[in-house]
Scaffold this active site. Sequence first.
Site, mmCIF file in Angstrom:
data_model
loop_
_atom_site.group_PDB
_atom_site.id
_atom_site.type_symbol
_atom_site.label_atom_id
_atom_site.label_comp_id
_atom_site.label_asym_id
_atom_site.label_seq_id
_atom_site.Cartn_x
_atom_site.Cartn_y
_atom_site.Cartn_z
ATOM 1 N N LYS A 8 56.856 -45.930 69.517
ATOM 2 C CA LYS A 8 57.592 -45.704 68.265
ATOM 3 C C LYS A 8 56.610 -45.567 67.099
ATOM 4 C CE LYS A 8 58.436 -50.157 66.176
ATOM 5 N NZ LYS A 8 59.125 -50.694 65.045
ATOM 6 N N LYS A 39 53.892 -48.875 61.574
ATOM 7 C CA LYS A 39 52.901 -49.018 60.501
ATOM 8 C C LYS A 39 51.652 -49.729 60.979
ATOM 9 C CE LYS A 39 55.851 -51.833 58.043
ATOM 10 N NZ LYS A 39 56.634 -52.734 58.917
ATOM 11 N N LYS A 72 53.827 -57.538 70.274
ATOM 12 C CA LYS A 72 52.940 -57.896 69.159
ATOM 13 C C LYS A 72 51.950 -58.981 69.546
ATOM 14 C CE LYS A 72 55.513 -56.108 65.307
ATOM 15 N NZ LYS A 72 56.048 -56.250 63.992
HETATM 16 N N1 AQP Z 1 59.858 -45.727 64.490
HETATM 17 C C1 AQP Z 1 61.029 -46.120 63.984
HETATM 18 N N2 AQP Z 1 62.115 -45.358 64.130
HETATM 19 C C2 AQP Z 1 63.315 -45.743 63.603
HETATM 20 N N3 AQP Z 1 63.497 -46.884 62.909
HETATM 21 C C3 AQP Z 1 62.424 -47.685 62.728
HETATM 22 N N4 AQP Z 1 62.256 -48.865 62.094
HETATM 23 C C4 AQP Z 1 60.957 -49.243 62.195
HETATM 24 N N5 AQP Z 1 60.260 -48.337 62.899
HETATM 25 C C5 AQP Z 1 61.144 -47.342 63.248
HETATM 26 C C6 AQP Z 1 63.327 -49.567 61.403
HETATM 27 O O1 AQP Z 1 62.905 -49.812 60.066
HETATM 28 C C7 AQP Z 1 63.542 -51.004 59.595
HETATM 29 C C8 AQP Z 1 62.525 -51.897 58.923
HETATM 30 O O2 AQP Z 1 61.610 -52.319 59.885
HETATM 31 P P1 AQP Z 1 60.628 -53.537 59.731
HETATM 32 O O3 AQP Z 1 60.363 -53.861 58.352
HETATM 33 O O4 AQP Z 1 61.079 -54.626 60.613
HETATM 34 O O5 AQP Z 1 59.397 -52.908 60.255
HETATM 35 P P2 AQP Z 1 58.927 -52.809 61.677
HETATM 36 O O6 AQP Z 1 60.004 -52.570 62.668
HETATM 37 O O7 AQP Z 1 58.072 -53.991 61.862
HETATM 38 O O8 AQP Z 1 58.203 -51.481 61.390
HETATM 39 P P3 AQP Z 1 56.968 -51.001 62.074
HETATM 40 O O9 AQP Z 1 56.396 -49.907 61.294
HETATM 41 O O10 AQP Z 1 57.247 -50.704 63.474
HETATM 42 O O11 AQP Z 1 56.015 -52.242 61.931
HETATM 43 P P4 AQP Z 1 55.116 -52.846 63.004
HETATM 44 O O12 AQP Z 1 54.070 -51.839 63.245
HETATM 45 O O13 AQP Z 1 54.627 -54.090 62.341
HETATM 46 O O14 AQP Z 1 55.971 -53.099 64.213
HETATM 47 C C9 AQP Z 1 64.199 -51.672 60.804
HETATM 48 O O15 AQP Z 1 65.595 -51.423 60.763
HETATM 49 C C10 AQP Z 1 63.569 -50.972 61.960
HETATM 50 O O16 AQP Z 1 64.454 -50.935 63.067
#
Ligand code: AQP
Length: 348
Positions: free
Chosen positions: A212, A215, A130
């Site tokens: 992966k 968002k 990030k």
């Molecule tokens: N691609 C994924 N596959 C499986 N599990 C996933 N999680 C996130 N992406 C995947 C799981 O969702 C839960 C909540 O995650 P978060 O709120 O921490 O969001 P994140 O991981 O920041 O989600 P993003 O979409 O990947 O956000 P960015 O783009 O900001 O990094 C967690 O249990 C996570 O493991």
Amino acid sequence: MVAEPISTTKERQGTARSARQRVFSGIQPSGNFHLGNYLGAIRNWVRQQDEYDNFFCIVDLHALSLPITAEAMRSNILNLASVLLASGLTPEKSVIFVQSDVHEHAELCWLLNSVTQFGELRRMTQFKDKAGNNVEGISAALFDYPVLMAADIILYDANLVPVGEDQKQHLELTRDVATRFNQRYGETFVIPEPDIKETGARIMSLDDPTKKMSKSSANPASYIALSDTPDVIRKKIKRAVTDSGTEIRATPDKPALTNLLTIFSLVADEQIQVLEERYDGKGYGQFKSDLAEATVQAIQPIQERLAEFEAHPNEVRAILARGAAQARAVAAPKMAKVKSRMGLGSGA
Ligand code: AQP
């Protein structure tokens, strides 16, 4: 939809619940809840609700680690709470609350900073990903994110943390930090175990199966958002990248097909092997069209329930307020114990 009275909520905090293993997990209100979040985490939270003593947290303090306006934060929190409820979490079975409503999370984070090494945080891959080339300009909160996550979990003495695979390294750090605290100050925290499922723990991007589903991707076609209409979902799946060749198989040399088969398997509740046999010798066209329909069918009921919760925001707020009261009832005595172990405060 009628909000549950507080007295009932208190009653169910009795011995039957506390004898169960405790689950804690969190999700950031950073917008665009996607299929990866659902299949990797929330669906499992919902399915396991009856088995455990559950704490599910909308981690707004974590979402501050990247720039976000107050308006976006406010609406994301309410929207995410509605999404969690629409997905099937219920206040009858789970404590659902917002992190910043329980000040002990931030307080414990600071205390745990004192038993966390700078080098440990610098090695976290999420931070490196990030921060990218902007290490000097990103917030210190992004760097400290894993310590706050450790605080979230051990504050409740959680035994299990159901997450996607991207959080595995943070869970390992949580265990290390809790163990170090226990060694330095005496047994205080339960050491939590990650609960990462074999299938669905890492849903990949539709445009690049080596990344992966996320968002924060610049390309909305790379993820399926819960807010996508059926037509948008169909278009995104139709355009999803595939591998060379024509076989529909989940093998290491076919990462795109493996991802699509994984999604299909989860949304349709069918074994990957069964799907491989069904589409043996058939083209990508039929496979993708059936996958799109299965995905639409899985998402549509959640979207319908979401519309109901969105029409009753005060009921959603009331559920969060009750959840925060329940969470504080656990967090406050735990913090008092931690501070006493560390010799903090006036002693008054
Ligand atoms: N691609 C994924 N596959 C499986 N599990 C996933 N999680 C996130 N992406 C995947 C799981 O969702 C839960 C909540 O995650 P978060 O709120 O921490 O969001 P994140 O991981 O920041 O989600 P993003 O979409 O990947 O956000 P960015 O783009 O900001 O990094 C967690 O249990 C996570 O493991």
